[in-house]
Design a protein around this motif. Structure first.
Motif, short mmCIF file in Angstrom:
data_model
loop_
_atom_site.label_atom_id
_atom_site.label_comp_id
_atom_site.label_asym_id
_atom_site.label_seq_id
_atom_site.Cartn_x
_atom_site.Cartn_y
_atom_site.Cartn_z
N SER A 132 0.86 -1.18 0.00
CA SER A 132 0.00 0.00 0.00
C SER A 132 0.89 1.23 0.00
CB SER A 132 -0.94 0.00 1.21
OG SER A 132 -0.21 0.03 2.42
N ALA A 161 2.07 5.09 -10.92
CA ALA A 161 0.64 4.77 -10.89
C ALA A 161 0.40 3.34 -11.35
CB ALA A 161 -0.13 5.76 -11.77
N ARG A 162 1.16 2.89 -12.33
CA ARG A 162 0.96 1.52 -12.84
C ARG A 162 1.30 0.48 -11.79
NH1 ARG A 162 2.05 3.93 -17.89
NH2 ARG A 162 4.30 4.03 -17.58
N SER A 174 -1.20 0.56 -8.89
CA SER A 174 -2.56 0.14 -9.21
C SER A 174 -2.79 -1.30 -8.76
CB SER A 174 -2.81 0.26 -10.72
OG SER A 174 -2.03 -0.67 -11.45
N ASN A 175 -1.69 -2.01 -8.43
CA ASN A 175 -1.76 -3.37 -7.91
C ASN A 175 -1.74 -3.41 -6.38
OD1 ASN A 175 -1.51 -4.85 -10.53
ND2 ASN A 175 0.45 -3.77 -10.60
N PHE A 233 -5.78 7.75 -11.79
CA PHE A 233 -5.46 6.54 -11.03
C PHE A 233 -6.74 5.75 -10.71
CE2 PHE A 233 -4.60 4.16 -7.13
CZ PHE A 233 -3.44 3.48 -7.49
N LYS A 260 -7.58 3.50 -13.58
CA LYS A 260 -6.69 2.42 -13.98
C LYS A 260 -6.41 1.40 -12.86
CE LYS A 260 -3.25 5.06 -15.10
NZ LYS A 260 -1.95 5.57 -15.59
N LYS A 261 -6.73 1.73 -11.62
CA LYS A 261 -6.41 0.82 -10.52
C LYS A 261 -7.27 -0.43 -10.57
CE LYS A 261 -9.66 2.72 -7.09
NZ LYS A 261 -10.38 1.49 -6.79
N ARG A 262 -6.80 -1.48 -9.89
CA ARG A 262 -7.61 -2.68 -9.74
C ARG A 262 -8.86 -2.36 -8.95
NH1 ARG A 262 -3.64 -6.97 -7.06
NH2 ARG A 262 -4.96 -6.20 -5.38
N CYS A 307 -8.43 -2.32 -5.22
CA CYS A 307 -7.50 -1.34 -4.63
C CYS A 307 -8.31 -0.17 -4.09
CB CYS A 307 -6.49 -0.87 -5.68
SG CYS A 307 -5.42 0.47 -5.12
N LEU A 361 -8.96 3.33 -2.89
CA LEU A 361 -8.36 4.65 -3.05
C LEU A 361 -9.02 5.61 -2.06
CD1 LEU A 361 -6.62 6.76 -4.47
CD2 LEU A 361 -8.38 6.92 -6.25
#
Length: 352
Positions: free
Chosen positions: A115, A128-129, A132-133, A170, A173-175, A178, A180
């Motif tokens: 995290s 960010a990529r 995103s996991n 973000f 594109k995040k899972r 995840c 936020l």
């Protein structure tokens, strides 16, 4: 209704740690917070590491960082030990750490959940990529416009708008799993805009906004002039903005006089560990970078070796919260719960 991501009861789902504490055995921490770098791209006036009266600046040097070979060693040790999760935080801004992407990838490759706590200004592109996991990403924001943001954080006008755009991108594109979140830190410059800030964070795509007060030694006195104004805005936001996708978490409340710590030792110290940019291991979030909070240094030893040293074990039990922790304790409820579990008569646990 969304499930609670901040519950103190999460520790109850780690029976192996509770059993070890009950038996007096030292086992790997469940969770670690790593502060890889102290440098920051913002300069918030309320930062606790700038406030000498708060006691968290004694060991704080903005130039400190964990060399990547040492950080990789720490993460590999944690993978071998069975540490379940790592948060990269500050200190400073963790996304300024040159090898933050490599560190995050290494942790994921070792089967450790990750995290991030960030100001969001650099949450884009490769950073960010990789994050995103993450299991969760949390930003700290305290403004509803560029001018106020620049005043509070001593940054260029426009940084707020850029950060909001980073959040929005973000979020897309995040899972899906995840979480936020955004921490809204209330202070004397922004207290009239709490509802607007929450609304902006919802529109940007965050999953929750947590409202909390700027921490000061005179917390109640500082917040008293605008306390009711903020409370009204939080209630309005919970009524008008919350839905199955977005939650408003209320952590804005007066701090009662320092609670008495009835637990004989800090059990939580063995559940969560703090590793800071000075390569010291600290007892807890409340004592990071304070001289009283140092458990030991990793400069000349590995984390795995350090954690199981007899000297470290002695420090776990030598600290007496009622004597040594004359401050607000973030782990108060967790420690009280662990004390009750430790004192249970094991012969009667099935008679629920």
């Amino acid at each position: 209704m969304k499930q609670n991501v901040y519950s103190d009861l999460k520790i109850a789902f780690h029976p192996e740690k509770i059993s070890a504490l009950t038996a007096g055995k030292v086992t790997a921490p469940i969770y670690a917070r790593i502060k890889p770098i102290n440098a920051c791209n913002q300069d918030c006036f309320y930062c606790c590491y700038h406030d000498e009266t708060y006691g968290l600046s004694e060991n704080f040097k903005r130039s400190d960082y964990i060399p990547f070979p040492k950080l990789a060693e720490i993460i590999n040790d944690m993978g071998e030990m069975g540490v379940k999760a790592i948060t990269f935080s500050g200190g400073g801004e963790p996304l300024l750490y040159p090898q933050i992407i490599e560190a995050a990838k290494l942790a994921l490759d070792r089967g450790i959940k990750i995290s991030l706590i960030t100001n969001g200004q650099l949450l884009k592109n490769d950073a960010a990529r990789i994050f995103s996991n993450a299991s969760w990403v949390r930003l700290s924001l305290d403004s509803n416009n560029d001018i106020l943001f620049a005043k509070i954080r001593n940054v260029s006008v426009g940084a707020f708008s850029n950060t909001i755009e980073n959040i929005a991108q973000f979020a897309r594109k995040k899972r899906p799993d995840c979480e936020l979140g955004v921490n809204i830190v209330v202070n004397h410059l922004n207290y009239e805009h709490v509802y607007e800030m929450i609304e902006i964070m919802k529109k940007a795509g965050s999953d929750h906004a947590k409202v909390m007060g700027r921490l000061t030694r005179d917390f109640n006195l500082y917040h008293q002039p605008f306390f009711s104004t903020v409370r009204e805005q939080i209630k309005r936001a919970q009524k008008e903005l919350m839905n199955e996708r977005f939650t408003v978490i209320d952590k804005y409340h007066e701090i009662k006089e320092i609670s008495k710590k009835k637990f004989p030792v800090c059990y939580y110290m063995q559940c969560t560990t703090i590793i800071a940019a000075d390569q010291n291991v600290y007892t807890c979030h409340d004592k990071a970078y304070s001289k009283k909070g140092v458990l030991g240094s990793l400069k000349n030893t590995s984390f795995k070796e350090f954690w199981f040293l007899p000297e470290t074990r002695e420090k776990f039990t030598a600290i007496r919260p009622s004597r040594d922790c004359n401050h607000h304790c973030v782990a108060l409820n967790k420690n009280e719960l662990l004390m009750q579990m430790k004192e249970l008569n094991q012969d009667h646990i099935d008679f629920v």
